[in-house]
Design an enzyme around this catalytic site. Structure first.
Site, PDB file in Angstrom:
ATOM      1  N   SER A 108       1.729   0.679   1.344  1.00 60.93           N
ATOM      2  CA  SER A 108       3.008   1.315   1.666  1.00 60.93           C
ATOM      3  C   SER A 108       4.211   0.387   1.598  1.00 60.93           C
ATOM      4  CB  SER A 108       2.939   1.960   3.051  1.00 60.93           C
ATOM      5  OG  SER A 108       2.146   3.126   3.002  1.00 60.93           O
ATOM      6  N   LYS A 111       6.998   1.504  -0.560  1.00 58.22           N
ATOM      7  CA  LYS A 111       8.097   2.380  -0.127  1.00 58.22           C
ATOM      8  C   LYS A 111       9.417   1.619   0.001  1.00 58.22           C
ATOM      9  CE  LYS A 111       5.232   5.772   2.346  1.00 58.22           C
ATOM     10  NZ  LYS A 111       3.889   5.173   2.317  1.00 58.22           N
ATOM     11  N   SER A 175       5.900   5.685   7.824  1.00 60.14           N
ATOM     12  CA  SER A 175       5.332   5.536   6.481  1.00 60.14           C
ATOM     13  C   SER A 175       4.933   6.887   5.880  1.00 60.14           C
ATOM     14  CB  SER A 175       4.114   4.588   6.513  1.00 60.14           C
ATOM     15  OG  SER A 175       3.892   4.005   5.240  1.00 60.14           O
ATOM     16  N   LYS A 275       7.967  -3.863   6.769  1.00 63.19           N
ATOM     17  CA  LYS A 275       7.140  -2.706   6.407  1.00 63.19           C
ATOM     18  C   LYS A 275       5.658  -3.051   6.468  1.00 63.19           C
ATOM     19  CE  LYS A 275       6.589   1.559   5.189  1.00 63.19           C
ATOM     20  NZ  LYS A 275       5.279   1.553   5.910  1.00 63.19           N
TER      21      LYS A 275
END
Length: 436
Positions: A108, A111, A175, A275
């Protein structure tokens, strides 16, 4: 009364006229004396003219080059698994790394790329929320499709409207894979169009080891290296909207309720982003941390990829930050007014070249701090004139500090010139100024 002659006293001799030879001798002596006087007069004039017109000798600087300053290398608590790297904003290269060039699934963390590419297409002015986005049944279908693939999601309501900032929060904090697809469709018309733009964006930013095949990082083919991801994190922090979002622990969105950030290290060890990422086999974390160093601060950006669990990754990141932080130090390379060169003249004038301002640098580990001094050769100079430069170098940091003369080198005047003709051809080398 009349004078009478004494017959017994002889009469004085009569004056005689000099002979022609005597006259010639006298003329020769007189002419010789005049010639000598004239020669002295002419010689004195030439000497005076030469002495008064001679150039001032050059005063060469006696330079004090400060010795380089360096500390011992800073030990780093390495994770001992996966690949990892840590850099710092404003510093070239990496502070520490292991396997940083090996491509790994980033999950993720992809992203972050989605957010940056969308924000490049639709920038949000600082302090604003951006355009409104209408969510439909199609977005609800995307939600259920991600649930079926065991992907992380955030709730969506058909008929609701969220600002672009709220949509990015729903994608980044929990997420939400579904929001990454919905945002790509909204911004570019389709996921394929987004992927084409994202590939160009990665190339434009020099992230040549990074590849995305979807918007969310769900595929194991979304790969990057630790070195590339450190640079990606630095780019993310340059965007005020995204930097604010990744530092948020939770946010209440009326249509969605309260959503929590999956990064559990936020607010500890100075960590304020960025993140998490989870694959079927590993846990990842792209992180940032602000550390106080003297009167300033340093922002670390790092990543750990390939941990067995998020708990293990969090422990590794905390160890990295806590061990790297003390390796930064603030060094006063120059103090304002420090003498760095000295001048002297044969007639006794002296002056010093001093730093016009101070210079302080923040360095990492054993990075040396060096000061190189360049000072001009001088003849005559007034107090305060700029006469050189001191260049402070610490890694990629370069600071130039002008040097100004404290004192003056003045013309010695006519009497000194006439009395010291030989000194006009010679300079005097001053002693270097005492180290500050």
């Amino acid at each position: 009364m009349s004078r009478t002659l004494d017959p017994a006293r002889p009469a004085p001799p009569r004056p005689t006229k000099p002979s022609p030879a005597v006259y010639r001798r006298r003329r020769i002596v007189a002419v010789g004396i005049l010639a000598v006087l004239l020669g002295l007069l002419v010689s004195g004039g030439v000497y005076t003219s030469t002495a008064l017109g001679a150039p001032i000798p050059v005063a060469e600087p006696a330079i004090d080059d400060p010795a380089p300053v360096a500390a011992p290398a800073q030990p780093v608590a390495q994770p001992g698994f996966g690949t990892w790297a840590v850099g710092a904003v404003g510093f070239d290269g990496l502070m520490a790394a292991g396997g940083e060039g090996t491509p790994m699934p980033m999950a993720s963390i992809a992203k972050v790329i989605t957010a940056l590419v969308v924000l490049e297409e639709h920038p949000i002015p600082e302090g604003e929320a951006g355009p409104q986005i209408a969510y439909t049944d199609a977005d609800v279908d995307i939600y259920w499709d991600m649930v079926a693939q065991n992907g992380s999601v955030a709730p969506v309501v058909a008929g609701s409207e969220l600002s672009l900032k709220e949509s990015l929060e729903a994608m980044m904090l929990p997420s939400g894979n579904n929001y990454s697809i919905s945002l790509a469709n909204w911004a570019f018309g389709s996921v394929d169009a987004y992927l084409e733009r994202a590939s160009a964006w990665l190339a434009d930013h020099g992230l040549t080891e990074t590849r995305v095949v979807d918007t969310s990082g769900l595929s194991l083919d979304d790969v990057s290296t630790a070195a590339d991801l450190v640079r990606l994190g630095e780019i993310a922090l340059e965007n005020p909207t995204l930097a604010e979002i990744v530092a948020t622990r939770s946010v209440a969105i009326p249509e969605l309720g309260t959503i929590e950030n999956s990064n559990r290290l936020l607010g500890t060890h100075g960590i304020d982003g960025i993140k998490t990422g989870t694959t079927d086999d590993a846990a990842n974390l792209l992180f940032s941390a602000d550390l106080a160093v003297g009167e300033t601060s340093v922002t670390l950006v790092g990543v750990v990829l390939g941990g067995a669990t998020h708990a293990l990754v969090r422990e590794a990141v905390a160890g990295l930050v806590d061990s790297i932080g003390p390796g930064f130090r603030e060094v006063v390379a120059l103090e304002a007014g420090r003498p760095l060169a000295a001048y002297a003249t044969p007639w006794g004038d002296t002056a010093e070249a001093v730093a016009t301002e101070g210079a302080t640098v923040v360095v990492w580990s054993d990075t040396p701090v060096d000061v190189a001094v360049e000072a001009d050769s001088l003849r005559l100079v007034g107090d305060g004139a700029e006469v050189g430069v001191a260049t402070v170098t610490a890694g990629s940091q370069v600071i130039e500090v002008p040097l100004a003369v404290d004192g003056a080198l003045e013309d010695p005047g006519a009497w000194w010139r006439l009395a010291n003709p030989g000194a006009l051809d010679e300079g005097v080398v001053a002693e270097p100024p005492a180290a500050g």
